[in-house]
Write an enzyme that holds these catalytic residues in place. Structure first.
Site, PDB file in Angstrom:
ATOM      1  N   GLY A  12      15.585  41.673  46.862  1.00 16.83           N
ATOM      2  CA  GLY A  12      15.568  41.506  48.310  1.00 16.83           C
ATOM      3  C   GLY A  12      14.811  40.276  48.748  1.00 16.83           C
ATOM      4  N   SER A  15      15.003  37.065  52.552  1.00 17.22           N
ATOM      5  CA  SER A  15      14.275  36.892  53.808  1.00 17.22           C
ATOM      6  C   SER A  15      13.037  37.780  53.804  1.00 17.22           C
ATOM      7  CB  SER A  15      15.168  37.253  55.016  1.00 17.22           C
ATOM      8  OG  SER A  15      15.526  38.627  54.959  1.00 17.22           O
ATOM      9  N   GLY A  16      12.234  37.655  54.858  1.00 16.74           N
ATOM     10  CA  GLY A  16      11.116  38.565  55.075  1.00 16.74           C
ATOM     11  C   GLY A  16      10.087  38.572  53.960  1.00 16.74           C
ATOM     12  N   ASP A  54      23.050  44.173  43.365  1.00 17.60           N
ATOM     13  CA  ASP A  54      23.170  45.374  44.188  1.00 17.60           C
ATOM     14  C   ASP A  54      22.369  46.464  43.486  1.00 17.60           C
ATOM     15  OD1 ASP A  54      23.840  47.661  45.542  1.00 17.60           O
ATOM     16  OD2 ASP A  54      26.003  47.487  45.259  1.00 17.60           O
ATOM     17  N   SER A 132       5.861  49.673  48.826  1.00 16.64           N
ATOM     18  CA  SER A 132       5.875  50.939  49.537  1.00 16.64           C
ATOM     19  C   SER A 132       5.695  50.632  51.027  1.00 16.64           C
ATOM     20  CB  SER A 132       4.772  51.854  49.001  1.00 16.64           C
ATOM     21  OG  SER A 132       4.724  53.068  49.700  1.00 16.64           O
ATOM     22  N   TYR A 146      13.364  57.333  55.981  1.00 23.29           N
ATOM     23  CA  TYR A 146      12.631  56.173  55.474  1.00 23.29           C
ATOM     24  C   TYR A 146      11.243  56.574  54.988  1.00 23.29           C
ATOM     25  CZ  TYR A 146      10.299  51.639  55.342  1.00 23.29           C
ATOM     26  OH  TYR A 146       9.593  50.531  54.939  1.00 23.29           O
ATOM     27  N   ALA A 148      10.249  59.487  54.041  1.00 19.70           N
ATOM     28  CA  ALA A 148      10.394  60.306  52.831  1.00 19.70           C
ATOM     29  C   ALA A 148      10.637  59.431  51.605  1.00 19.70           C
ATOM     30  CB  ALA A 148      11.529  61.306  53.008  1.00 19.70           C
ATOM     31  N   SER A 149      11.435  58.371  51.776  1.00 20.49           N
ATOM     32  CA  SER A 149      11.710  57.488  50.631  1.00 20.49           C
ATOM     33  C   SER A 149      10.441  56.782  50.176  1.00 20.49           C
ATOM     34  CB  SER A 149      12.804  56.464  50.999  1.00 20.49           C
ATOM     35  OG  SER A 149      12.334  55.455  51.880  1.00 20.49           O
ATOM     36  N   LYS A 150       9.590  56.394  51.108  1.00 22.93           N
ATOM     37  CA  LYS A 150       8.350  55.710  50.738  1.00 22.93           C
ATOM     38  C   LYS A 150       7.327  56.693  50.165  1.00 22.93           C
ATOM     39  CE  LYS A 150       9.738  51.611  51.694  1.00 22.93           C
ATOM     40  NZ  LYS A 150       9.976  50.640  50.597  1.00 22.93           N
ATOM     41  N   ASN A 180       6.135  41.365  60.686  1.00 21.10           N
ATOM     42  CA  ASN A 180       7.037  40.619  61.562  1.00 21.10           C
ATOM     43  C   ASN A 180       8.155  39.979  60.730  1.00 21.10           C
ATOM     44  OD1 ASN A 180       8.244  39.155  63.569  1.00 21.10           O
ATOM     45  ND2 ASN A 180       6.373  38.238  64.336  1.00 21.10           N
ATOM     46  N   THR A 181       9.199  40.764  60.494  1.00 23.28           N
ATOM     47  CA  THR A 181      10.357  40.333  59.700  1.00 23.28           C
ATOM     48  C   THR A 181      11.634  40.815  60.386  1.00 23.28           C
ATOM     49  OG1 THR A 181      10.576  42.349  58.376  1.00 23.28           O
ATOM     50  CG2 THR A 181       8.962  40.707  57.620  1.00 23.28           C
TER      51      THR A 181
END
Length: 271
Positions: A12, A15-16, A54, A132, A146, A148-150, A180-181
């Site tokens: 990933g 960006s950000g 992916d 995380s 979200y 829960a995934s973290k 800030n992304t």
């Protein structure tokens, strides 16, 4: 081909946080490979090699990790950064939609980790750094999938770290707060919207946008990632930024009832 420089693989990275981390790792002396689902749309970054990946595909993960090892001869650091958000009350999100969040945020991390561990064990060294969130420690109304995934990433990382530490490998956590992304653009909207939640969902979305707008610069998180990658005695958890440290401390120190009230107040919930 082999290189004497340490090699970092960042998912990933278009960006950000991911892009900032990739550039910061270049400055720290790493050969850096960044990944994106579609590298044809990625703006080039000095010192970063980009590969298509992916994280929801076993084949794509195996191919990308294999290519890095073939090209550079090693992987010293994996930064699992790829992820998506979720929005809406849990009742408004189908199980299929929540599975999509988990397939990227949790199973994507597991796929990548499983792919690099044999190589890291063989070279008797390596670090897996999982991005995380402070929402892996606290509740997030209207972002339940979200959060829960973290929470899952927190438990997974700490458990696997105990398994691989004797082989010279560490699994570490970086926990940002609001950043800030453009992350909001990767948020899954509810596929079963209900009128009963519409107003609260609207308010929750406004709160989330404000948190991001007023959040830390991605460079703050990138600094924590570089520390996790390079510290001679790494910590299990790196809280990234003053807001994250404040929330983490509050979770540990404030009585449960008072903390619960603060969560409701912050999220502008009734009662």
């Amino acid at each position: 081909m082999t290189t004497a420089q340490p090699v970092a693989l960042v998912t990933g990275a278009s960006s950000g946080i991911g892009r900032s981390a990739a550039l910061a790792l270049v400055e720290a002396g790493f050969e850096v490979v960044g990944t994106s689902r579609n590298t044809s749309k990625v703006t080039p970054a000095d010192g970063v090699t980009f590969l298509d990946l992916d994280v929801t595909s076993d084949g794509s993960v195996a191919a990308a990790v294999g290519e890095v090892i073939e090209r550079f001869g090693r992987i010293d650091v994996l930064v699992n950064n790829a992820g998506i958000g979720s929005s809406g009350a849990d009742e408004e999100n189908s199980v299929t939609q929540s599975q999509r969040v988990f397939d990227i945020n949790v199973f994507g991390v597991m796929r990548m980790t499983k792919a690099v561990l044999p190589h890291m064990r063989a070279q008797a060294g390596g670090r897996v750094i999982n991005i995380s969130s402070i929402l892996g420690l606290v509740p997030a109304p209207y972002m339940a999938a979200y959060a829960a995934s973290k929470h899952a990433i927190e438990g997974y990382s700490e458990s696997v770290d105990h398994e691989v530490r004797e082989h010279g490998v560490r699994v570490l956590l970086v926990e940002p707060a609001g950043t800030n992304t453009p992350f909001e653009a990767n948020t899954v909207e509810p596929d079963l919207p209900l009128q009963v939640y519409a107003e609260r969902r609207r308010i929750a979305d406004q709160v989330a946008v404000a948190v991001g707008k007023d959040g830390d610069d991605p460079a703050v998180v990138a600094k924590a990632i570089v520390a996790a990658a390079t510290d001679s005695r790494p910590k299990l958890r790196y809280t990234a930024g003053s807001n994250a440290r404040r929330i983490s401390t509050a979770r540990r120190m404030i009585p449960a009832r008072a903390f619960d009230q603060q969560i409701r107040k912050f999220n502008k919930l009734a009662g």
